[in-house]
Design a protein around this motif. Structure first.
Motif, mmCIF file in Angstrom:
data_model
loop_
_atom_site.group_PDB
_atom_site.id
_atom_site.type_symbol
_atom_site.label_atom_id
_atom_site.label_comp_id
_atom_site.label_asym_id
_atom_site.label_seq_id
_atom_site.Cartn_x
_atom_site.Cartn_y
_atom_site.Cartn_z
ATOM 1 N N VAL A 19 0.841 -1.203 0.000
ATOM 2 C CA VAL A 19 0.000 0.000 0.000
ATOM 3 C C VAL A 19 0.876 1.253 0.000
ATOM 4 O O VAL A 19 0.640 2.199 -0.769
ATOM 5 C CB VAL A 19 -0.943 -0.003 1.229
ATOM 6 N N LEU A 20 1.900 1.274 0.864
ATOM 7 C CA LEU A 20 2.815 2.413 0.920
ATOM 8 C C LEU A 20 3.484 2.633 -0.440
ATOM 9 O O LEU A 20 3.579 3.768 -0.923
ATOM 10 C CB LEU A 20 3.875 2.161 1.990
ATOM 11 N N SER A 21 3.932 1.556 -1.063
ATOM 12 C CA SER A 21 4.585 1.650 -2.364
ATOM 13 C C SER A 21 3.651 2.218 -3.424
ATOM 14 O O SER A 21 4.044 3.093 -4.212
ATOM 15 C CB SER A 21 5.083 0.267 -2.794
ATOM 16 N N HIS A 22 2.405 1.752 -3.435
ATOM 17 C CA HIS A 22 1.435 2.231 -4.420
ATOM 18 C C HIS A 22 1.196 3.734 -4.280
ATOM 19 O O HIS A 22 1.135 4.466 -5.271
ATOM 20 C CB HIS A 22 0.111 1.471 -4.270
ATOM 21 N N ILE A 23 1.046 4.185 -3.041
ATOM 22 C CA ILE A 23 0.760 5.606 -2.826
ATOM 23 C C ILE A 23 1.986 6.455 -3.149
ATOM 24 O O ILE A 23 1.900 7.475 -3.833
ATOM 25 C CB ILE A 23 0.298 5.848 -1.378
ATOM 26 N N ALA A 24 3.165 6.017 -2.652
ATOM 27 C CA ALA A 24 4.389 6.800 -2.858
ATOM 28 C C ALA A 24 4.766 6.886 -4.334
ATOM 29 O O ALA A 24 5.280 7.909 -4.798
ATOM 30 C CB ALA A 24 5.531 6.196 -2.055
ATOM 31 N N ASN A 25 4.523 5.813 -5.078
ATOM 32 C CA ASN A 25 4.825 5.797 -6.508
ATOM 33 C C ASN A 25 3.693 6.383 -7.353
ATOM 34 O O ASN A 25 3.748 6.332 -8.586
ATOM 35 C CB ASN A 25 5.128 4.369 -6.970
ATOM 36 N N PHE A 43 10.976 2.667 -3.561
ATOM 37 C CA PHE A 43 9.910 1.976 -2.839
ATOM 38 C C PHE A 43 9.699 0.571 -3.435
ATOM 39 O O PHE A 43 10.371 0.189 -4.392
ATOM 40 C CB PHE A 43 8.607 2.777 -2.842
ATOM 41 N N GLY A 44 8.772 -0.190 -2.854
ATOM 42 C CA GLY A 44 8.507 -1.539 -3.343
ATOM 43 C C GLY A 44 9.071 -2.620 -2.445
ATOM 44 O O GLY A 44 8.745 -3.789 -2.610
ATOM 45 N N ALA A 45 9.937 -2.258 -1.484
ATOM 46 C CA ALA A 45 10.508 -3.253 -0.575
ATOM 47 C C ALA A 45 9.509 -3.608 0.527
ATOM 48 O O ALA A 45 8.466 -2.968 0.669
ATOM 49 C CB ALA A 45 11.800 -2.723 0.037
ATOM 50 N N LYS A 46 9.838 -4.627 1.301
ATOM 51 C CA LYS A 46 9.053 -4.946 2.488
ATOM 52 C C LYS A 46 9.694 -4.210 3.665
ATOM 53 O O LYS A 46 10.834 -4.475 4.021
ATOM 54 C CB LYS A 46 9.037 -6.452 2.750
ATOM 55 N N TYR A 47 8.946 -3.287 4.272
ATOM 56 C CA TYR A 47 9.504 -2.411 5.287
ATOM 57 C C TYR A 47 9.207 -2.889 6.702
ATOM 58 O O TYR A 47 8.192 -3.546 6.946
ATOM 59 C CB TYR A 47 8.954 -0.984 5.113
ATOM 60 N N ASP A 48 10.091 -2.518 7.615
ATOM 61 C CA ASP A 48 9.812 -2.702 9.036
ATOM 62 C C ASP A 48 8.877 -1.581 9.476
ATOM 63 O O ASP A 48 9.035 -0.431 9.043
ATOM 64 C CB ASP A 48 11.100 -2.627 9.862
ATOM 65 N N HIS A 86 11.410 8.134 8.197
ATOM 66 C CA HIS A 86 10.169 7.499 8.642
ATOM 67 C C HIS A 86 9.001 8.052 7.829
ATOM 68 O O HIS A 86 8.978 9.228 7.471
ATOM 69 C CB HIS A 86 9.937 7.732 10.137
ATOM 70 N N ILE A 87 8.055 7.180 7.556
ATOM 71 C CA ILE A 87 6.801 7.582 6.932
ATOM 72 C C ILE A 87 5.665 7.097 7.826
ATOM 73 O O ILE A 87 5.624 5.924 8.218
ATOM 74 C CB ILE A 87 6.648 6.981 5.522
ATOM 75 N N PHE A 88 4.759 7.999 8.153
ATOM 76 C CA PHE A 88 3.617 7.682 9.007
ATOM 77 C C PHE A 88 2.347 7.724 8.176
ATOM 78 O O PHE A 88 2.194 8.582 7.289
ATOM 79 C CB PHE A 88 3.506 8.684 10.154
ATOM 80 N N LEU A 89 1.454 6.791 8.450
ATOM 81 C CA LEU A 89 0.144 6.841 7.789
ATOM 82 C C LEU A 89 -0.928 6.289 8.710
ATOM 83 O O LEU A 89 -0.650 5.547 9.657
ATOM 84 C CB LEU A 89 0.159 6.115 6.447
ATOM 85 N N SER A 90 -2.158 6.652 8.407
ATOM 86 C CA SER A 90 -3.312 6.240 9.202
ATOM 87 C C SER A 90 -3.939 4.983 8.601
ATOM 88 O O SER A 90 -4.150 4.903 7.390
ATOM 89 C CB SER A 90 -4.343 7.374 9.228
ATOM 90 N N PHE A 91 -4.230 4.011 9.457
ATOM 91 C CA PHE A 91 -4.903 2.793 8.995
ATOM 92 C C PHE A 91 -6.275 3.118 8.399
ATOM 93 O O PHE A 91 -6.635 2.619 7.332
ATOM 94 C CB PHE A 91 -5.057 1.811 10.156
ATOM 95 N N ASN A 92 -7.034 3.965 9.079
ATOM 96 C CA ASN A 92 -8.378 4.303 8.593
ATOM 97 C C ASN A 92 -8.331 4.988 7.226
ATOM 98 O O ASN A 92 -9.273 4.870 6.435
ATOM 99 C CB ASN A 92 -9.092 5.208 9.598
ATOM 100 N N ALA A 93 -7.233 5.686 6.943
ATOM 101 C CA ALA A 93 -7.138 6.415 5.672
ATOM 102 C C ALA A 93 -6.883 5.497 4.487
ATOM 103 O O ALA A 93 -7.235 5.840 3.357
ATOM 104 C CB ALA A 93 -6.036 7.460 5.759
ATOM 105 N N VAL A 94 -6.271 4.327 4.737
ATOM 106 C CA VAL A 94 -5.861 3.471 3.604
ATOM 107 C C VAL A 94 -6.580 2.126 3.563
ATOM 108 O O VAL A 94 -6.409 1.377 2.598
ATOM 109 C CB VAL A 94 -4.337 3.224 3.632
ATOM 110 N N LYS A 95 -7.370 1.792 4.577
ATOM 111 C CA LYS A 95 -7.957 0.454 4.615
ATOM 112 C C LYS A 95 -8.922 0.193 3.459
ATOM 113 O O LYS A 95 -9.192 -0.966 3.126
ATOM 114 C CB LYS A 95 -8.662 0.208 5.952
#
Length: 357
Positions: A234-240, A295-300, A327-336
């Motif tokens: 999800v992070l990769s899709h949004i960032a790219n 982006f595209g990696a599996k992140y901690d 660091h990148i922060f995101l909300s679960f409710n925003a992307v679920k």
């Protein structure tokens, strides 16, 4: 103003202390716990005669309650010394403990063929708890204790348990693991042997159906890695900027308060690498290269709870490694909303369980 600052400091301290590192093993423990709870209910429903327990997926032979009570227990022989000092063999019986001894869940499937639409659909027809077979004190593999028709499961599990079971099953179906056992474990075997096995199964079983099973004692590590990877994707899709629905400026942030957004994360997290090169006069020059973050990696990542929402904190390693991680922060409710339905169900249950008081 001082009072407000104090409140903010207390809040930030609480958020920091409540962060939980998400790992495959943590998710695997969650899946095992949910399956263990389902197994426990299936077992006692069968023991109490509330449902019919079958010996296999032909659903013809039924276990009696007494037979079920004897399932899973095992005996072993050990030498003891009597009061005279003589050694003698003594047989011990270890009773089955449903709270401890189940090791997974087995689902059996049947195949529906529709020649009109040229489609194949696999449907779960049986479910049963797995336990470890013992010969003496030696493990000799897993087996289902009994199978229950899926039509009977609705009478055993509550709606939340049914939802999580259906979600696990739907996630599992994405792996398409409905091959014969020889295909599954011997991928490089003789194709004629595999073809013969398929022909034998198709002609032997009723209605030309190919019956197979999924063993969750094997599948849980795969499902765990799948679930923990979802947010990295999800992070990769949004960032790219591959998703037009959610933009980085509205979803990806530099701080846990979600107040400072990333506008273009690929550029803002770029790497600058310099190397020495000699020009045509033999003089040393420093040449710089700007590398956008891919982006595209599996992140901690860690997760913290914020009211009815959950905040994810991704660690983004910088290149060169001399710089501190970003660091990148995101909300679960925003992307679920990006998740398939079954993945959303699993993560909702997981997060509530993770932060249950």
């Amino acid at each position: 103003m001082k009072k407000l600052t104090t409140i903010l400091l207390v809040f930030n301290s609480f958020v920091a202390s409540a962060q939980i590192q998400i790992t495959d093993s943590l998710f695997e423990s969650f899946i095992k716990k949910e399956i263990a709870n389902i197994n426990f209910k299936l077992y006692y429903a069968a023991i109490e005669g509330k449902v019919t327990a079958y010996t296999n997926d032909s659903f013809k032979t039924i276990y009696s309650i007494n037979e079920l009570k004897e399932q899973g227990s095992y005996t072993f022989v050990a030498q003891v010394t009597d009061r005279y000092g003589d050694a003698k063999d003594t047989m011990y019986v270890v009773p089955f403990d449903p709270a401890k001894n189940f090791v997974g869940l087995r689902l059996t499937y049947e195949q529906d063929l529709d020649l009109n639409t040229q489609s194949i659909r696999h449907r779960v027809k049986g479910i049963g708890p797995l336990y470890m077979n013992m010969m003496g004190k030696v493990h000799v593999g897993t087996s289902h204790m009994f199978l229950i028709k899926t039509t009977d499961v609705n009478n055993i599990l509550n709606q939340n348990e049914l939802n999580i079971l259906q979600a696990f099953t739907a996630q599992n179906s994405q792996f398409g693991d409905f091959r014969t056992l020889s295909e599954r474990y011997y991928k490089d075997g003789d194709s004629s042997d595999l073809g013969h096995e398929n022909a034998f199964r198709a002609l032997t079983l009723k209605q030309q159906e190919i019956v197979d099973w999924i063993d969750y004692s094997i599948k849980t590590p795969l499902l765990s890695a799948y679930n923990t990877s979802l947010f990295s994707v999800v992070l990769s899709h949004i960032a790219n900027k591959q998703d037009t629905f959610l933009k980085p400026v509205n979803t990806l942030f530099k701080d846990i308060a979600l107040s400072e957004p990333y506008i273009n994360p690929k550029s803002e997290l770029k790497s600058e690498i310099y190397e020495e090169k000699n020009d045509e006069y033999g003089d040393t020059r420093y040449v710089g290269y700007v590398i956008p973050y891919g982006f595209g990696a599996k992140y901690d990542y860690t997760i913290s709870k914020d009211g009815d929402d959950f905040i994810l904190d991704f660690t983004i390693p910088f290149v060169p490694m001399t710089q501190p991680d970003a660091h990148i922060f995101l909300s679960f409710n925003a992307v679920k909303s990006l998740f398939p339905e079954q993945d959303g169900i699993v993560w909702e249950v997981f997060l509530k369980d993770l932060f249950r008081e």
